[in-house]
Design a protein around this motif. Sequence first.
Motif, short mmCIF file in Angstrom:
data_model
loop_
_atom_site.label_atom_id
_atom_site.label_comp_id
_atom_site.label_asym_id
_atom_site.label_seq_id
_atom_site.Cartn_x
_atom_site.Cartn_y
_atom_site.Cartn_z
N THR A 140 -2.62 0.04 -8.24
CA THR A 140 -1.90 0.19 -6.98
C THR A 140 -0.77 -0.81 -6.80
O THR A 140 -0.13 -0.82 -5.75
CB THR A 140 -2.88 0.05 -5.79
OG1 THR A 140 -3.56 -1.20 -5.87
CG2 THR A 140 -3.90 1.18 -5.79
N ARG A 161 -5.18 5.68 -0.77
CA ARG A 161 -4.68 6.56 -1.83
C ARG A 161 -5.52 7.83 -1.94
O ARG A 161 -5.00 8.89 -2.29
CB ARG A 161 -4.68 5.81 -3.17
CG ARG A 161 -3.85 6.49 -4.23
CD ARG A 161 -3.63 5.64 -5.46
NE ARG A 161 -2.31 5.86 -6.01
CZ ARG A 161 -1.79 5.16 -7.02
NH1 ARG A 161 -2.49 4.18 -7.57
NH2 ARG A 161 -0.58 5.43 -7.46
N VAL A 217 0.55 3.71 -3.27
CA VAL A 217 -0.54 4.61 -2.90
C VAL A 217 -0.10 6.06 -3.03
O VAL A 217 -0.70 6.96 -2.43
CB VAL A 217 -1.04 4.32 -1.47
CG1 VAL A 217 -1.68 2.95 -1.40
CG2 VAL A 217 0.08 4.45 -0.45
#
Length: 800
Positions: free
Chosen positions: A553, A438, A540
């Motif tokens: 997430t 991410r 992400v």
Amino acid sequence: MSAISEVVKPVASSDIVPERTLLLGLGLASFAALLLELALTRLFSVVLFYHFAFLAISIALLGLGAGGVFAYLLKWRLARIPTRQLAQRVCLVNSVVALVVLEIVLHVPVALTVTWQNSLRLTVLYLAAAGPFFLTGLLFSMVFSRETWRVSRLYGADLSGGALACVAVVPLLNWIGGPNTILAAGVATAIAGAVWSENLKSRKIAIGVAAVLAILIAANYSNRLIDVVYAKGMFRDPAWVEFSRWNALSRVEVDRQGAAKAIVIDADASTYIMNCDLAHWHDSEWEKDLMSAPPALANVLRPHGEFAIIGPGGGVDVLRAVASGSPSVTGIEINPIIANTIMRGRYADYAQQLYQRPEVHMHVTDGRSYLRSTPQRFDVVQMTLVDTWASTAAGAFALSENNLYTVEAFREYFQHLKPEGMIAITRWEFREPREALRVVAVAMEALHSLGVTSTARNFIVASQGPLNEDGIPVAVLAKKTAFRADEISAVEVQFQKYSQLSPLYLPADLGKAHLDENPFAELIASNDPYRFAQNYTYNVAPVTDNAPFFFFTLKPGQILGQRAMRHAIDWKVNLGVLVLLVVLAVSIVAVVGFLILPLALQRGRHSPSRVLYFVAIGLGYILAEIAFIQRFVLFLGHPTYALTVVIFLLMLSSGAGSLMSHEWIRRTERVWIPLTAAILILIADAFFLSHVLAAWVGLRFAARLAISAILLVPLGFVMGMPFPTGLRALTAIASVPRGEPDKDSAVEWAWAMNAAASVLGSVLAMVIAIQFGLTVTLACGAIAYLAALLFLPVLHPQVS
């Protein structure tokens, strides 16, 4: 004259309480209740995991509402007790209950395991912590129902007392610590009991209780008598602890861990204090250990560069930069206990005076505010595993670190780099990548916003060994320009020198077959982080300041699945999502069982639909408050500052609005005006607030406080009018002597429903913010006030 004015005409009563006593007594009780709530958020963040700190606000609101229900159901029994006598007894009991709650919170171990035993412990803690707020809700609803003719001034005193608690909580946490701040709430409650007392004997008892608690605070000034016993379900052996101190940001201690010393933050996150003699750095174990870590790649590529290190903690990145030859290292540490008390004070000699070196420049502030305020440009902006998990009543995801990992933040980092500078961000990563991945997505989107169309050669990603389920550090290096061939060669030499280092992505490897199954290579090759995130296992996608939940997430379908319970390093975040949903479910059950159902079984002259007005304004107020707290975390630099400043300004201005509503409504009866004003201001804030705060975040803290007041006070002023106005309208159909209860007034019912809406709204605010962003959350607050506007004819036909 209007019906509202008629009902408030003075009538003789046998239980007239002097207004000075009422206002001071209620103000002190409100001060104590909010001080206790704020202190519990800090204590819960230490003894429980950070997301359980969210329970404090739900506990407080539910307790206040349940107290109102109790007062409504037992109105006639309570009516036998004079107001001052009942209030004095409630305050006296409450002051002792605060000490009991503190002992229960400190001595009941609650671990993050799904067992009946653990659930029982959490239930005991929940119910015990709700006790003081139940008593406060009983007191307030009883006084409000007996004194409806001066409810505007009473509500103003209530909000003013709460506002003062916001002012007091930060210095109290800094000076006397978390446990003692809870005791201070007990002292304030006992003093309130003395104010309510009608005779010298009862006053002496209340003052005596306050004195005993004050002596206990003095005896526990060093936190040796009362302090954390269990944290995160584990016993905290005091033999490990060399030093501990509280402040408004966290509880920080230094633990002995073998031959090393570690700074431990909120009994969870830790950072080792560097104890390296730089004169013997070369070929030492220190050099081998630190230069074989992924963050060292920044030092390899820029050995003589100028570094800006956000969250230096115990100094590992600072030591690497100085040892590699950096002439200037700027450390930006938000916690003064770490930067000043430990690293430049008590443990300065142990740290080899690292932070006192001439090339090291320490600044105690938050990272983004400092970068915005400095014209300096750096060769490297570095963050290594910055995540303290500090929390507040703003919600389970009120992390200051969230705002360090947004697209806007990364764009600011890139803008503060020299032409060939780079950012170096290290996160934990797993067999199925999500955190460092991410970081790449956020950096890529930031580069796109700066005009970099293709980013294939702008990234280097490296790990400390192969990815696994438990998690290992992964460093992401990103530049505004492409990495040169000599830079890639230097990184490859470092990989050969230290076998622990593993490349996850190098520009030279782009397109090679063995990277086809590499998510980092796939993401970078796609050059579209949003499209990649849609098809990837985890969420992400790049995060922005509008929804800065970087650490969350999980995709919606995974929240209740096995992925949420995997015990990787990020499992605490995933479980935090479950806690949020569980709190929502428990809150719904509790509101229905303890508030709505008991009141629905009572039949009076008031239609329950009239109370929907109070539900709407309670929902609107808490949605706006939570959204503002989250939005101001970045602007003010830390969740605790955002919490105290936002609540202080809203409560103080709402108190002023409540006081003004008495005269204003009597003259005009235009209740729709403050509701309409609140709707318009919230809509304007939804569209423009983020841009305004972003433009001014680099100002000095005092200037940011002034701007916060300018932005929040007008809204708080108009939001303080609807509740007392509604209570007066609700009682307008009956004429009741002052100080006497009215069996049909339903003031307690309105109080309870307002609290119930706040309980649910506090959870819904976070759910909406996570799913749709803070802008939508503010818009929902405006919609709630619009609903209140529509309910005005139902509340009272003459209020229009």
